[in-house]
Design a protein around this motif. Structure first.
Motif, PDB file in Angstrom:
ATOM      1  N   ARG A   1       0.846  -1.202   0.000  1.00 42.54           N
ATOM      2  CA  ARG A   1       0.000   0.000   0.000  1.00 42.54           C
ATOM      3  C   ARG A   1       0.876   1.244   0.000  1.00 42.54           C
ATOM      4  NH1 ARG A   1      -0.870   2.196   5.383  1.00 42.54           N
ATOM      5  NH2 ARG A   1       0.304   0.963   6.906  1.00 42.54           N
ATOM      6  N   VAL A   2       0.289   2.328  -0.505  1.00 40.39           N
ATOM      7  CA  VAL A   2       0.955   3.625  -0.497  1.00 40.39           C
ATOM      8  C   VAL A   2      -0.002   4.636   0.113  1.00 40.39           C
ATOM      9  CG1 VAL A   2       1.805   5.525  -1.947  1.00 40.39           C
ATOM     10  CG2 VAL A   2       2.425   3.155  -2.496  1.00 40.39           C
ATOM     11  N   ASP A   3       0.482   5.418   1.060  1.00 43.42           N
ATOM     12  CA  ASP A   3      -0.302   6.495   1.663  1.00 43.42           C
ATOM     13  C   ASP A   3      -0.059   7.764   0.838  1.00 43.42           C
ATOM     14  OD1 ASP A   3      -1.455   8.509   3.119  1.00 43.42           O
ATOM     15  OD2 ASP A   3      -0.674   7.846   5.063  1.00 43.42           O
ATOM     16  N   CYS A   4      -1.054   8.128   0.040  1.00 46.41           N
ATOM     17  CA  CYS A   4      -0.886   9.253  -0.882  1.00 46.41           C
ATOM     18  C   CYS A   4      -0.927  10.609  -0.181  1.00 46.41           C
ATOM     19  CB  CYS A   4      -1.954   9.196  -1.980  1.00 46.41           C
ATOM     20  SG  CYS A   4      -1.624   7.907  -3.210  1.00 46.41           S
ATOM     21  N   ILE A   5      -1.305  10.624   1.084  1.00 50.69           N
ATOM     22  CA  ILE A   5      -1.212  11.888   1.833  1.00 50.69           C
ATOM     23  C   ILE A   5       0.224  12.082   2.319  1.00 50.69           C
ATOM     24  CG2 ILE A   5      -1.944  13.085   3.922  1.00 50.69           C
ATOM     25  CD1 ILE A   5      -4.707  11.916   3.523  1.00 50.69           C
ATOM     26  N   ALA A   6       0.834  11.009   2.816  1.00 49.46           N
ATOM     27  CA  ALA A   6       2.220  11.090   3.277  1.00 49.46           C
ATOM     28  C   ALA A   6       3.191  11.175   2.104  1.00 49.46           C
ATOM     29  CB  ALA A   6       2.552   9.885   4.154  1.00 49.46           C
ATOM     30  N   ASP A   7       2.858  10.503   0.980  1.00 53.35           N
ATOM     31  CA  ASP A   7       3.735  10.490  -0.195  1.00 53.35           C
ATOM     32  C   ASP A   7       3.016  11.108  -1.390  1.00 53.35           C
ATOM     33  OD1 ASP A   7       6.436   9.283   0.098  1.00 53.35           O
ATOM     34  OD2 ASP A   7       5.304   7.649   1.004  1.00 53.35           O
ATOM     35  N   SER A   8       2.577  12.341  -1.235  1.00 56.48           N
ATOM     36  CA  SER A   8       1.771  12.985  -2.263  1.00 56.48           C
ATOM     37  C   SER A   8       2.528  13.144  -3.579  1.00 56.48           C
ATOM     38  CB  SER A   8       1.282  14.350  -1.778  1.00 56.48           C
ATOM     39  OG  SER A   8       2.381  15.173  -1.430  1.00 56.48           O
ATOM     40  N   LYS A   9       3.830  13.432  -3.526  1.00 56.85           N
ATOM     41  CA  LYS A   9       4.595  13.631  -4.759  1.00 56.85           C
ATOM     42  C   LYS A   9       4.670  12.337  -5.571  1.00 56.85           C
ATOM     43  CE  LYS A   9       7.506  17.533  -3.407  1.00 56.85           C
ATOM     44  NZ  LYS A   9       8.892  18.029  -3.223  1.00 56.85           N
ATOM     45  N   LEU A  10       4.831  11.216  -4.873  1.00 54.14           N
ATOM     46  CA  LEU A  10       4.875   9.931  -5.566  1.00 54.14           C
ATOM     47  C   LEU A  10       3.563   9.688  -6.312  1.00 54.14           C
ATOM     48  CD1 LEU A  10       6.018   7.126  -6.222  1.00 54.14           C
ATOM     49  CD2 LEU A  10       5.228   6.364  -3.963  1.00 54.14           C
ATOM     50  N   CYS A  11       2.446   9.881  -5.625  1.00 56.62           N
ATOM     51  CA  CYS A  11       1.142   9.640  -6.247  1.00 56.62           C
ATOM     52  C   CYS A  11       0.887  10.617  -7.388  1.00 56.62           C
ATOM     53  CB  CYS A  11       0.028   9.734  -5.200  1.00 56.62           C
ATOM     54  SG  CYS A  11       0.162   8.458  -3.920  1.00 56.62           S
ATOM     55  N   GLN A  12       1.275  11.886  -7.196  1.00 57.16           N
ATOM     56  CA  GLN A  12       1.082  12.876  -8.249  1.00 57.16           C
ATOM     57  C   GLN A  12       1.913  12.549  -9.479  1.00 57.16           C
ATOM     58  OE1 GLN A  12       1.905  16.660  -6.433  1.00 57.16           O
ATOM     59  NE2 GLN A  12       0.165  16.527  -5.028  1.00 57.16           N
ATOM     60  N   SER A  13       3.106  12.022  -9.265  1.00 53.58           N
ATOM     61  CA  SER A  13       3.952  11.669 -10.417  1.00 53.58           C
ATOM     62  C   SER A  13       3.330  10.551 -11.246  1.00 53.58           C
ATOM     63  CB  SER A  13       5.340  11.250  -9.938  1.00 53.58           C
ATOM     64  OG  SER A  13       5.304   9.985  -9.279  1.00 53.58           O
ATOM     65  N   LEU A  14       2.480   9.753 -10.601  1.00 49.02           N
ATOM     66  CA  LEU A  14       1.785   8.663 -11.295  1.00 49.02           C
ATOM     67  C   LEU A  14       0.380   9.072 -11.726  1.00 49.02           C
ATOM     68  CD1 LEU A  14       2.835   5.762  -8.892  1.00 49.02           C
ATOM     69  CD2 LEU A  14       3.856   6.326 -11.111  1.00 49.02           C
TER      70      LEU A  14
END
Length: 797
Positions: free
Chosen positions: A402-415
């Motif tokens: 799982r990925v927490d898109c609040i904690a790792d917002s840049k990662l999720c945005q890049s995808l």
């Protein structure tokens, strides 16, 4: 998705005026036009993102209030209900829904008017029996296979809406579904709406109840249809072991589970307190299979052992995995005997999926296949169910994280991930992944993961969109909320497997990438486009892997020539003597035209080498088509081989527009390659002659004979010069057919010439009705006969 806009006028306060008769007629006509063009979604009071189930529920609600049976005093009730019924018939069908979304009503077949409807009682009692039952999952052709092959156990009720026994079973089936909720999946299939699916599963009586398990044959339930019988039958398939723990095995069993990362759920049975019943234990074991081990301990005989667990009365507890049993702080004591409540408490207590972060994401995904849940905060209630995914996917070697898109917002945005979703990364780095757009349920996600890792479909974004097109690409422009889009995605995966290495496949979400979709003028979903170098081709066939493969095959080797006014004049009007053209005049917005396209291509391939096939886009060349007196679409014409009358044609007026019907019609214009045989010519030419013969024994009234006739003609042309072809009418020449041993129609027989007079009547039976297969069989047989004929000739010399 396309939209239908309705011009409306705000109603003013009533003013009493005298309206001239002509103006009154105009007002009435405008009102009628407005009524006819009402938006189907508005009619059913659903939004454009509605699921098939929501559309069905909305229609049922309207049917119960708007039906003419309930409005006997309303002269307009019939017409109003026809409109609602028409809207439902279109929107429930994925192909029709796409055509309506793209072209509006003009894109639909005029013959499909939704002009028939059922009585009010049907909608009240027979329509959508299980639509309102949360524990019963209604399956249809689109998701049945993914469900029953997910690894979960499914108990399916195949029913028919008008079946009285189905209705008698319904209350029992609902109670049974509540009893088994979470243990196995309880489903229902409406065979009235899914006739082809039910036939393919061998369903010939209702209700039919069967257990489905992945990789195994379904097992039918044939016992008394009571709740207790259903539970007993279903429980036989819950084979997860419930271990009895005692002094001799307790430590080895627990340590073995701990070594595998599994905890233990143990129910302690004493003279006092609560102990789970054997059936409940088995249910819980099935629900938690692969997550924890389930066992029970008899404290009346193992009193000292229970004391070591500090248990003095009946109770159930979860022991998380660890190196020792001294884990009192982390033990979960359960105060319930309900299997569903136990399951929920245990699943909540289990550790979450492995968390991936921007620091380890790339390294983790570089060499392994992963199913990743992208979450925003605490996630959905279904996220707890995701803890079971690793168990289902471990044999497929798919990791789950799982990925927490609040904690790792840049990662999720890049995808370009902005909402909770699940995606499969295929082991080739972080950019080769596919997002799941199906139902957010376990069985659907499991099916998606297994298919996706085998397929070659990539989620596209601006940074990997194939703008340079150095390789051929199929790009599906879609919207996640669009039901036809979701139905197409599994078919894309199938097609990508078959075309691996020849073409790349990608999907582009137009709700996220508006600019890219606008660049390619995408107006409706799904729109599937083939990019092949500088060429761009929009796919308009059926939403199936076979349809896509046929379309791509046709791009590589076109069977239909695209005609414009210039090429039409050169090739059709100026055709050579004896050359025949079949031409389809169509409009892209025309629903029947769209349905014809794949059949027209298929017909062209069947006619290859015999009749030339073309098509004319009358939206693009409107004045040309008008000049050709084309009045409606599709207009199918055959231009015969007489060049002295180059504009002469015959139009196709047949009811069926499938490839075989069209081919039969086209071939009927060609000179016959076979001859009709009489008893005399059968004896003199076939039995006593010196030619090889292939014969079709038929009866004029026989439907399969009529269907086979054009196939026989094709075969006769293919073998012309090698084998003579003849037809024997067994109705007119019954005695001849009887003496030849003909007992069924059509029968195909090969009569080879072996260098001697043939006294036998039977010939060699050919067990096929396919022209290509028959031609291949005869060709091989002729090659076998060559040495024999050669030796015969040498002997005679």
């Amino acid at each position: 998705m396309g939209h239908t806009f309705v011009l409306g006028v705000q109603r003013p306060r009533p003013v009493w005026v005298m309206v001239p008769p002509l103006l009154l007629l105009l007002v009435l006509l405008l009102a009628a036009v407005s009524a006819e063009s009402q938006d189907y979604y508005n009619l059913l009071k659903v939004n454009r993102e509605a699921t098939t189930r929501e559309i069905r529920q909305a229609f049922k609600k309207l049917a119960l209030t708007m039906h003419p049976d309930k409005n006997p005093g309303d002269a307009t009730a019939h017409e109003k209900f026809l409109q609602v019924n028409r809207a439902y018939e279109v929107l429930k069908d994925e192909d029709l829904r796409k055509k309506y979304d793209k072209y509006g009503e003009k894109g639909l077949d005029e013959q499909q008017q939704g002009g028939r409807y059922e009585s009010w009682n049907f909608y009240r009692y027979d329509f959508g029996i299980y639509d309102d039952d949360l524990e019963v999952i209604t399956l249809d052709s689109g998701d049945f296979e993914a469900a029953v092959n997910s690894g979960e156990i499914w108990f399916i009720n195949f029913y028919f809406p008008r079946c009285s026994h189905c209705h008698q079973l319904a209350p029992t089936w609902r109670d049974f579904a509540k009893e088994m909720d979470g243990v196995i999946r309880i489903g229902a299939v409406n065979c009235g709406d899914n006739n082809h699916l039910c036939r393919s599963k061998g369903i010939n009586s209702y209700p039919s109840l069967s257990i489905f398990r992945a990789g195994q044959r379904p097992e039918k339930f044939n016992e008394e249809r009571s709740k207790d019988s259903l539970v007993r039958f279903a429980m036989k398939f819950i084979t997860t072991t419930v271990t009895q723990l005692w002094q001799g095995n307790v430590f080895s069993e627990i340590e073995s589970a701990y070594a595998s990362g599994l905890g233990w759920l143990i129910t302690f049975c004493c003279d006092t307190g609560d102990c789970l019943e054997p059936t409940t234990r088995q249910k819980v074991a099935g629900m938690l299979d692969g997550l924890v081990k389930v066992g029970w301990m008899d404290c009346t005989s193992q009193e000292q052992l229970c004391d070591s667990f500090q248990v003095t009365s009946g109770v159930t507890a979860l022991f998380p995995p660890g190196s020792s049993l001294d884990l009192q702080g982390s033990i979960l004591w359960l105060n319930t005997l309900d299997s569903k409540e136990i399951y929920n408490e245990v699943i909540n207590h289990l550790p979450d999926l492995e968390q991936l972060t921007s620091n380890n994401f790339q390294s983790k995904l570089a060499h392994h296949r992963w199913l990743v849940s992208f979450m925003f905060g605490d996630g959905s209630p279904a996220s707890n169910e995701y803890k079971k995914l690793q168990t289902f996917l471990q044999n497929d070697h798919i990791q789950v994280g799982r990925v927490d898109c609040i904690a790792d917002s840049k990662l999720c945005q890049s995808l370009y991930i902005h909402t909770p979703c699940v995606a499969v990364f295929k082991g080739l780095g972080i950019h080769d992944f596919e997002i799941h757009h199906g139902k957010d349920v376990l069985y659907n996600i499991v099916g998606f993961a297994r298919d996706s890792v085998r397929a070659h479909v990539t989620t596209l974004r601006p940074d990997n969109f194939p703008s340079d097109r150095k390789e051929p690409w199929l790009v599906d422009f879609f919207a996640p909320w669009c039901p036809p889009c979701r139905a197409l995605l599994p078919e894309l995966r199938k097609a990508s497997i078959q075309l691996a290495g020849q073409m790349k496949f990608g999907t582009l979400d137009c709700t996220i990438h508006h600019n890219l979709c606008s660049t390619y003028k995408i107006q409706a979903y799904p729109t599937t486009v083939i990019f092949n170098g500088s060429s761009v081709h929009e796919y308009e066939g059926q939403h199936s892997a076979d349809g896509i493969l046929e379309f791509i095959q046709d791009l590589v080797s076109p069977s239909v020539m695209i005609l414009d006014p210039s090429s039409f004049s050169e090739k059709v009007t100026g055709r050579a003597e004896g050359q025949i053209w079949a031409v389809d005049f169509y409009a892209p917005w025309c629903g029947p035209c769209q349905a014809l396209i794949p059949e027209w291509r298929r017909m062209a391939r069947l006619l290859s080498g015999q009749i030339l096939v073309g098509s004319v886009d009358c939206q693009h060349f409107q004045s040309f088509c008008q000049g050709q007196s084309v009045r409606s679409y599709p207009e199918i014409r055959l231009y015969l081989g007489n060049t002295r009358q180059p504009d002469r044609y015959t139009s196709y007026n047949g009811w069926n527009r499938d490839s075989h019907s069209l081919r039969s019609w086209a071939l009927s214009s060609l000179p016959r390659a076979s001859v009709d045989l009489t008893p005399e010519s059968f004896r003199s030419l076939v039995l006593s002659g010196q030619d090889h013969w292939i014969l079709d024994f038929y009866a004029p009234w026989c439907g399969p004979c009529q269907h086979f006739a054009p196939e026989f003609e094709v075969m006769a042309r293919v073998l012309k010069g090698k084998v003579r072809a003849g037809k024997v009418d067994c109705q007119a020449h019954h005695q001849t057919c009887q003496s030849a041993g003909i007992t069924a129609y059509p029968t195909v027989r090969f009569y080879p010439y072996l260098g001697t007079r043939r006294h036998e009547h039977s010939g060699e039976h050919i067990n096929s009705r396919d022209s290509n297969v028959i031609a291949d069989v005869i060709t091989q047989r002729l090659q076998q006969l060559l040495p024999r004929l050669h030796n015969k000739q040498k002997t005679e010399l």
